[in-house]
Scaffold this motif. Structure first.
Motif, PDB file in Angstrom:
ATOM      1  N   ASN A  52     -65.444  84.924  23.716  1.00  0.00           N
ATOM      2  CA  ASN A  52     -64.149  84.251  23.564  1.00  0.00           C
ATOM      3  C   ASN A  52     -64.200  83.296  22.377  1.00  0.00           C
TER       4      ASN A  52
ATOM      5  N   GLN B 112     -65.653  79.419  25.743  1.00  0.00           N
ATOM      6  CA  GLN B 112     -65.613  79.039  27.165  1.00  0.00           C
ATOM      7  C   GLN B 112     -65.395  80.251  28.055  1.00  0.00           C
TER       8      GLN B 112
ATOM      9  N   ARG C 120     -63.281  81.685  30.848  1.00  0.00           N
ATOM     10  CA  ARG C 120     -61.916  81.379  31.285  1.00  0.00           C
ATOM     11  C   ARG C 120     -61.611  82.086  32.595  1.00  0.00           C
TER      12      ARG C 120
ATOM     13  N   GLN D 219     -58.448  82.021  34.994  1.00  0.00           N
ATOM     14  CA  GLN D 219     -57.083  81.490  35.120  1.00  0.00           C
ATOM     15  C   GLN D 219     -56.087  82.641  35.234  1.00  0.00           C
TER      16      GLN D 219
ATOM     17  N   HIS E 161     -66.059  85.645  29.846  1.00  0.00           N
ATOM     18  CA  HIS E 161     -66.606  84.890  28.715  1.00  0.00           C
ATOM     19  C   HIS E 161     -66.550  85.721  27.434  1.00  0.00           C
TER      20      HIS E 161
ATOM     21  N   PRO F 282     -55.688  84.071  25.453  1.00  0.00           N
ATOM     22  CA  PRO F 282     -56.703  83.228  26.090  1.00  0.00           C
ATOM     23  C   PRO F 282     -58.106  83.369  25.504  1.00  0.00           C
ATOM     24  N   ASN F 283     -58.296  84.288  24.572  1.00  0.00           N
ATOM     25  CA  ASN F 283     -59.675  84.555  24.135  1.00  0.00           C
ATOM     26  C   ASN F 283     -59.820  84.932  22.660  1.00  0.00           C
TER      27      ASN F 283
END
Lengths: 85, 226
Positions: free
Chosen positions: B105, B109, B111, B113, B143, B180-181
């Motif tokens: 990512n 981090q 993630r 969610q 990850h 998100p990544n």
């Protein structure tokens, strides 16, 4: 006996966020002169006594192509060293 | 219709997938241990999420040499349906059943969610129950879900309608803020050329009961069950 030392790292242009984080850490420690960090993985492949240099080279290439590196995102390089048994 | 859920050492979403099929849909489903080599009795193979082989080397890199994967590759080449979720998607790209790669990512981090997904392809056997531009709420937990492929591959995916899902916001807008990544084109899931193999980072099996917060993953399994 032959030993291959292999280094696998990201191709140029592929985001390496870990390297970026390390560079930022170095910079905050005062090492602003470090302009670029590249991370990679290091492998040692040790071959049996019957394997000659040419075979060791071919086996290392095959191992890198098939498993140790992902050709979509990574490059590899290696060197062979002669070691005592 | 019979499903098989592959279990690698380190898989940890195998039961989630099994549960949805058995308890929510009441269809036939069996676990397939990674050392098995006969898959002819199945219609759909699921490669579940988790950390096969501890994610050693690269996520999915070691799993692709599991005895069962030789059969999964053959099964896919014969037109069988293969669904890879999260680590399963990582295995599919490592095994060359899907193009590209899933790298760390962009923010480094892990993630875990809920994310929103826009349904892009509604023609495949996995997505035919959805409507184009549907917005789904489905969780991610990874990850290394940052989808990367060279420009010509990305173009091919777009031109051939092989992007199944894209990360978007709650309004269905595909934008950087909703990514998100760091995935190229906000890609969350892609299909192979023949559209019988789907890999996706989000977990539809974790969005199959209202109690879990979303039922938006249900239609994916329903599409397959028919």
């Amino acid at each position: 006996m032959w030993l291959a030392e292999v280094i696998v790292n990201y191709k140029i242009g592929i985001l390496d966020p870990e390297a970026k984080a390390i560079q930022n850490a170095l910079s905050s420690m005062g090492y602003e002169d470090v302009e670029q960090v590249v991370t990679g993985k290091y492998f040692q492949l040790t071959f049996g006594p019957k394997v000659n240099k040419e075979t060791a080279e071919n086996l290392t290439k095959e191992s890198c192509d098939k498993l140790l590196s992902n050709p979509v995102i990574q490059d590899y390089s290696f060197q062979l060293k002669e070691v005592k048994e | 219709m019979k499903f098989g859920v592959v279990v690698f050492p380190g898989s940890n979403c195998d039961y989630d997938a099994y549960y949805v099929l058995k308890k929510v849909f009441n269809v036939q489903v069996e676990y397939i241990w990674h050392k098995e080599t006969k898959l002819r009795r199945f219609d759909v193979i699921i490669l579940p999420g988790g950390f096969s082989y501890g994610d050693y080397l690269r996520a999915g890199a070691v799993a692709k040499f599991s005895p069962v994967m030789k059969e999964v590759i053959q099964f896919a080449k014969n037109g069988g349906s293969v669904l890879g979720i999260c680590n399963g998607f990582q295995i599919l790209v490592e095994a060359d059943l899907l193009p590209g790669a899933l790298i760390t990512n962009n923010h480094l981090q892990f993630r875990c969610q809920d994310v929103f997904l826009k349904v892009k392809n509604t023609e495949s056997r996995f997505t035919k129950n959805y409507n184009k531009e549907d917005v789904l709420k489905i969780p991610i937990a990874h990850h290394s879900g940052n989808y990367f492929a060279e420009e010509h591959i990305l173009k091919e995916l777009e031109d051939e309608d092989r992007i199944a899902f894209q990360y978007c916001n709650s309004k269905g807008e595909v934008c950087d803020e909703a990514n998100p990544n760091g995935s190229k084109l906000n890609i969350a899931g892609i299909l192979n050329k023949e559209k019988n193999v789907l890999g996706m980072m989000p977990h539809p099996e974790r969005a199959a009961e209202e109690l879990l917060g979303s039922e938006h993953g249900l239609e994916l399994f329903k599409s397959l069950i028919g």
